[in-house]
Design a protein around this motif. Structure first.
Motif, PDB file in Angstrom:
ATOM      1  N   ILE A  37       0.843  -1.203   0.000  1.00 43.91           N
ATOM      2  CA  ILE A  37       0.000   0.000   0.000  1.00 43.91           C
ATOM      3  C   ILE A  37       0.874   1.246   0.000  1.00 43.91           C
ATOM      4  CG2 ILE A  37      -1.593   1.350   1.430  1.00 43.91           C
ATOM      5  CD1 ILE A  37      -2.890  -1.336   2.236  1.00 43.91           C
ATOM      6  N   MET A  38       1.987   1.213   0.743  1.00 47.31           N
ATOM      7  CA  MET A  38       2.908   2.342   0.758  1.00 47.31           C
ATOM      8  C   MET A  38       3.549   2.544  -0.625  1.00 47.31           C
ATOM      9  SD  MET A  38       4.782   1.775   4.456  1.00 47.31           S
ATOM     10  CE  MET A  38       5.997   3.081   4.138  1.00 47.31           C
ATOM     11  N   VAL A  39       4.001   1.453  -1.226  1.00 46.48           N
ATOM     12  CA  VAL A  39       4.628   1.540  -2.557  1.00 46.48           C
ATOM     13  C   VAL A  39       3.647   2.090  -3.581  1.00 46.48           C
ATOM     14  CG1 VAL A  39       5.592   0.179  -4.463  1.00 46.48           C
ATOM     15  CG2 VAL A  39       6.319  -0.282  -2.110  1.00 46.48           C
ATOM     16  N   ALA A  40       2.364   1.704  -3.439  1.00 44.58           N
ATOM     17  CA  ALA A  40       1.336   2.130  -4.401  1.00 44.58           C
ATOM     18  C   ALA A  40       0.777   3.506  -4.087  1.00 44.58           C
ATOM     19  CB  ALA A  40       0.209   1.100  -4.416  1.00 44.58           C
ATOM     20  N   GLY A  41       1.307   4.182  -3.062  1.00 45.98           N
ATOM     21  CA  GLY A  41       0.824   5.516  -2.721  1.00 45.98           C
ATOM     22  C   GLY A  41      -0.590   5.523  -2.178  1.00 45.98           C
ATOM     23  N   GLY A  42      -1.012   4.420  -1.565  1.00 53.13           N
ATOM     24  CA  GLY A  42      -2.344   4.338  -0.975  1.00 53.13           C
ATOM     25  C   GLY A  42      -3.414   3.822  -1.915  1.00 53.13           C
ATOM     26  N   ASN A  43      -3.074   3.544  -3.165  1.00 50.24           N
ATOM     27  CA  ASN A  43      -4.051   3.036  -4.138  1.00 50.24           C
ATOM     28  C   ASN A  43      -4.199   1.526  -3.952  1.00 50.24           C
ATOM     29  OD1 ASN A  43      -5.273   1.967  -6.508  1.00 50.24           O
ATOM     30  ND2 ASN A  43      -4.657   3.782  -7.673  1.00 50.24           N
ATOM     31  N   PRO A  44      -5.361   1.028  -3.487  1.00 52.88           N
ATOM     32  CA  PRO A  44      -5.495  -0.402  -3.182  1.00 52.88           C
ATOM     33  C   PRO A  44      -5.397  -1.303  -4.405  1.00 52.88           C
ATOM     34  CG  PRO A  44      -7.616   0.727  -2.974  1.00 52.88           C
ATOM     35  CD  PRO A  44      -6.585   1.788  -3.150  1.00 52.88           C
ATOM     36  N   ILE A  45      -5.922  -0.831  -5.560  1.00 52.32           N
ATOM     37  CA  ILE A  45      -5.858  -1.649  -6.776  1.00 52.32           C
ATOM     38  C   ILE A  45      -4.412  -1.792  -7.251  1.00 52.32           C
ATOM     39  CG2 ILE A  45      -6.558  -1.790  -9.205  1.00 52.32           C
ATOM     40  CD1 ILE A  45      -9.147  -0.368  -8.419  1.00 52.32           C
ATOM     41  N   LYS A  46      -3.698  -0.668  -7.236  1.00 50.24           N
ATOM     42  CA  LYS A  46      -2.292  -0.691  -7.632  1.00 50.24           C
ATOM     43  C   LYS A  46      -1.478  -1.542  -6.644  1.00 50.24           C
ATOM     44  CE  LYS A  46       1.520   2.414  -8.852  1.00 50.24           C
ATOM     45  NZ  LYS A  46       1.976   3.835  -8.902  1.00 50.24           N
ATOM     46  N   ALA A  47      -1.829  -1.459  -5.370  1.00 58.67           N
ATOM     47  CA  ALA A  47      -1.128  -2.255  -4.351  1.00 58.67           C
ATOM     48  C   ALA A  47      -1.361  -3.743  -4.585  1.00 58.67           C
ATOM     49  CB  ALA A  47      -1.607  -1.863  -2.959  1.00 58.67           C
ATOM     50  N   PHE A  48      -2.600  -4.122  -4.901  1.00 54.52           N
ATOM     51  CA  PHE A  48      -2.919  -5.529  -5.147  1.00 54.52           C
ATOM     52  C   PHE A  48      -2.192  -6.047  -6.378  1.00 54.52           C
ATOM     53  CE2 PHE A  48      -5.746  -8.859  -6.959  1.00 54.52           C
ATOM     54  CZ  PHE A  48      -5.632  -9.776  -5.918  1.00 54.52           C
ATOM     55  N   ASN A  49      -2.166  -5.222  -7.441  1.00 56.91           N
ATOM     56  CA  ASN A  49      -1.444  -5.627  -8.654  1.00 56.91           C
ATOM     57  C   ASN A  49       0.052  -5.773  -8.383  1.00 56.91           C
ATOM     58  OD1 ASN A  49      -3.751  -5.710 -10.254  1.00 56.91           O
ATOM     59  ND2 ASN A  49      -3.576  -3.557 -10.863  1.00 56.91           N
ATOM     60  N   GLY A  50       0.595  -4.851  -7.568  1.00 54.39           N
ATOM     61  CA  GLY A  50       2.008  -4.945  -7.199  1.00 54.39           C
ATOM     62  C   GLY A  50       2.298  -6.196  -6.406  1.00 54.39           C
ATOM     63  N   PHE A  51       1.370  -6.547  -5.510  1.00 50.63           N
ATOM     64  CA  PHE A  51       1.513  -7.764  -4.726  1.00 50.63           C
ATOM     65  C   PHE A  51       1.516  -8.994  -5.631  1.00 50.63           C
ATOM     66  CE2 PHE A  51      -0.834 -11.300  -2.703  1.00 50.63           C
ATOM     67  CZ  PHE A  51       0.101 -11.666  -1.735  1.00 50.63           C
ATOM     68  N   LEU A  52       0.576  -9.053  -6.587  1.00 48.75           N
ATOM     69  CA  LEU A  52       0.507 -10.198  -7.496  1.00 48.75           C
ATOM     70  C   LEU A  52       1.772 -10.325  -8.339  1.00 48.75           C
ATOM     71  CD1 LEU A  52      -3.194 -10.175  -8.783  1.00 48.75           C
ATOM     72  CD2 LEU A  52      -2.158 -11.647  -7.049  1.00 48.75           C
ATOM     73  N   GLU A  53       2.272  -9.192  -8.840  1.00 47.33           N
ATOM     74  CA  GLU A  53       3.485  -9.223  -9.657  1.00 47.33           C
ATOM     75  C   GLU A  53       4.680  -9.718  -8.845  1.00 47.33           C
ATOM     76  OE1 GLU A  53       4.096  -5.357 -11.271  1.00 47.33           O
ATOM     77  OE2 GLU A  53       2.218  -5.340 -12.405  1.00 47.33           O
ATOM     78  N   THR A  54       4.815  -9.198  -7.626  1.00 46.77           N
ATOM     79  CA  THR A  54       5.942  -9.603  -6.784  1.00 46.77           C
ATOM     80  C   THR A  54       5.805 -11.060  -6.363  1.00 46.77           C
ATOM     81  OG1 THR A  54       6.094  -7.344  -5.929  1.00 46.77           O
ATOM     82  CG2 THR A  54       7.225  -9.057  -4.684  1.00 46.77           C
ATOM     83  N   LEU A  55       4.576 -11.478  -6.049  1.00 44.72           N
ATOM     84  CA  LEU A  55       4.336 -12.870  -5.669  1.00 44.72           C
ATOM     85  C   LEU A  55       4.720 -13.805  -6.812  1.00 44.72           C
ATOM     86  CD1 LEU A  55       3.214 -14.728  -3.436  1.00 44.72           C
ATOM     87  CD2 LEU A  55       0.960 -14.523  -4.527  1.00 44.72           C
ATOM     88  N   THR A  56       4.384 -13.399  -8.047  1.00 48.94           N
ATOM     89  CA  THR A  56       4.745 -14.201  -9.219  1.00 48.94           C
ATOM     90  C   THR A  56       6.259 -14.299  -9.367  1.00 48.94           C
ATOM     91  OG1 THR A  56       2.718 -13.529 -10.361  1.00 48.94           O
ATOM     92  CG2 THR A  56       4.487 -14.435 -11.718  1.00 48.94           C
ATOM     93  N   GLU A  57       6.952 -13.177  -9.155  1.00 46.72           N
ATOM     94  CA  GLU A  57       8.414 -13.178  -9.233  1.00 46.72           C
ATOM     95  C   GLU A  57       9.027 -14.089  -8.173  1.00 46.72           C
ATOM     96  OE1 GLU A  57       9.748  -9.170  -8.911  1.00 46.72           O
ATOM     97  OE2 GLU A  57       8.722  -8.493 -10.733  1.00 46.72           O
TER      98      GLU A  57
END
Length: 457
Positions: A37-57
């Motif tokens: 959430i911090m990395v995404a600047g508080g945007n929950p959708i962007k945070a979730f997408n970032g989580f999925l991308e990192t989880l995949t990596e």
């Protein structure tokens, strides 16, 4: 991107919720979610997408796959050894020598030192071997976990033929910190400076023999075990599956210690010769097949069912490992490591450099959950800094290795704490709550020692 001081927030969230909820998964999940959430600047959708991308990596990373295979298949190996009566046979053999409560704990400490080839092997094998003996002597599982992990990562760090020696020696070479020795020679000459590893191992028998009195939550856990015979805390017991009575299960059957020792020794030997623990585990699984079926300890179907049951038992731990690696990645995105290292190490008195390395990298290792990865980042910074300030490079190397060993010893989402908790059947949060005060003793002593050595050398 660097969030500066704010990069510490996910770590603080994890520690606070671990102490409140005593649940490792909830604490880790909230910390990881906070980071994204911090990395995404508080945007929950962007945070979730970032989580999925990192989880995949994380899930597609070779190192993650190796660790998950090691942990999962070691669960299968322990299940096979247990179902064949090997663990009970070893326990009965050890009981002939470990006839008192103190002897059972000292015996666990010695066995932990002997199994020094790899910290993963140590954490998993020793717990499976001794927990029945220590239960009989009313040793709390929290104390057992502390003893085992204190002779895991710390011993592997100070032994020159372990997986740690190979990795850290290579990093010292790349950082130009060999001091004129070969890689192996430099590592051997660095071992006397690994103060934390030595002190952590030495403190264990001092606590056992009451030379240093137990205190804090561990004292309460030991009193509970002694007074009531309940070796598990209420929190751990609530999450624990009902365990079968092995004595009743194997009544009238011959339980051979050899069925435990042969697979474990094979793992250790092949780990040394091939430098790959995974090869050793696969070989041990094959050896179990060759040994157990002719003895009619299990059928072919039961053999493979036990492999699957062992994997299933390790599933929750594998999820925690994946979350831990995801946390390390998001900490990297927050700039946590670089922020702390840049500020702390570049404005220091030369004589205080070893102590500063130990304290800063140690706390950072504890906070970030990164150990070998952190060492890979820190050595290229510490090497040139030691050379520029004229500080003994081997002393600085010992301080850095001590620091990451400290992180592996106590961080509640480190690989070794996760494996020790699985082996002793305590929760990570309970391990952290009870062991942290005891681990603080060698940490403080090592910090003082590095100050003295910094001025002396």
């Amino acid at each position: 991107m660097s969030f500066g001081f704010w990069s510490l927030i996910p770590v603080i969230v994890i520690i606070v919720f671990a102490l409140i909820t005593k649940d490792t998964f909830i604490s880790l999940f909230l910390g990881v979610a906070t980071g994204f959430i911090m990395v995404a600047g508080g945007n929950p959708i962007k945070a979730f997408n970032g989580f999925l991308e990192t989880l995949t990596e994380v899930m597609t990373d070779d190192n993650t796959a190796w660790v998950l295979l090691i942990c999962g298949l070691f669960g299968s190996l322990i299940m096979l050894i247990t179902e064949a009566g090997g663990a009970l046979g070893f326990s009965r053999l050890a009981e002939r020598f470990l006839k008192t409560r103190t002897a059972s704990m000292i015996g666990t400490w010695i066995l932990g030192i002997i199994v020094c080839v790899d910290d993963y092997l140590n954490c998993l094998a020793v717990g499976a071997a001794v927990r029945k003996i220590t239960d009989k002597e009313r040793v709390s599982r929290e104390m057992l976990a502390y003893i085992i992990n204190s002779t895991g990562v710390t011993v592997c760090a100070i032994i020159p033929f372990s997986s740690w020696a190979a990795f850290m020696g290579g990093l010292m070479e790349k950082a130009d910190m060999l001091g004129g020795y070969s890689v192996s020679g430099a590592y051997i000459h660095t071992i006397p400076y690994m103060l934390y590893g030595w002190l952590a191992v030495i403190c264990v028998p001092l606590f056992i023999l009451k030379v240093i009195p137990l205190f804090g939550p561990m004292k309460s856990a030991e009193r509970r075990a002694l007074d009531t015979g309940e070796v598990f805390s209420a929190q751990t017991k609530a999450q624990l599956k009902a365990l079968p009575d092995e004595e009743l299960k194997f009544k009238g059957k011959k339980c051979r210690a050899f069925n435990f020792l042969a697979p474990i020794i094979l793992v250790a030997v092949l780990t040394v010769t091939t430098e790959d623990l995974l090869i050793g585990v696969f070989a041990a699984l094959a050896l179990c097949f060759v040994m157990y079926l002719p003895q009619r300890l299990m059928s072919v179907r039961e053999y493979f069912n036990n492999i699957m049951a062992g994997l299933a038992d390790m599933f929750s731990m594998l999820v925690i490992i994946i979350l831990s690696y995801t946390l390390i990645e998001v900490n990297g995105q927050l700039g946590l490591v670089q922020f702390v290292v840049d500020i702390a190490l570049k404005a220091v008195n030369p004589a205080l450099l070893p102590a500063t390395i130990f304290i800063v990298i140690g706390l950072l290792s504890f906070a970030s959950g990164s150990f070998w990865g952190l060492a890979a980042i820190a050595f290229p910074i510490v090497g040139p800094l030691a050379a520029a300030l004229g500080v003994n490079p081997l002393l600085c190397g010992g301080a850095l290795i001590s620091a990451v060993a400290f992180g592996g010893h106590i961080c509640l989402y480190s690989d070794t704490v996760i494996l020790t908790s699985a082996s002793t059947q305590v929760t990570n949060a309970e391990y952290f709550r009870t062991s942290a005060p005891l681990v603080g003793v060698p940490f403080v002593l090592a910090a003082i020692g590095f100050v003295i050595m910094g001025f002396a050398l």
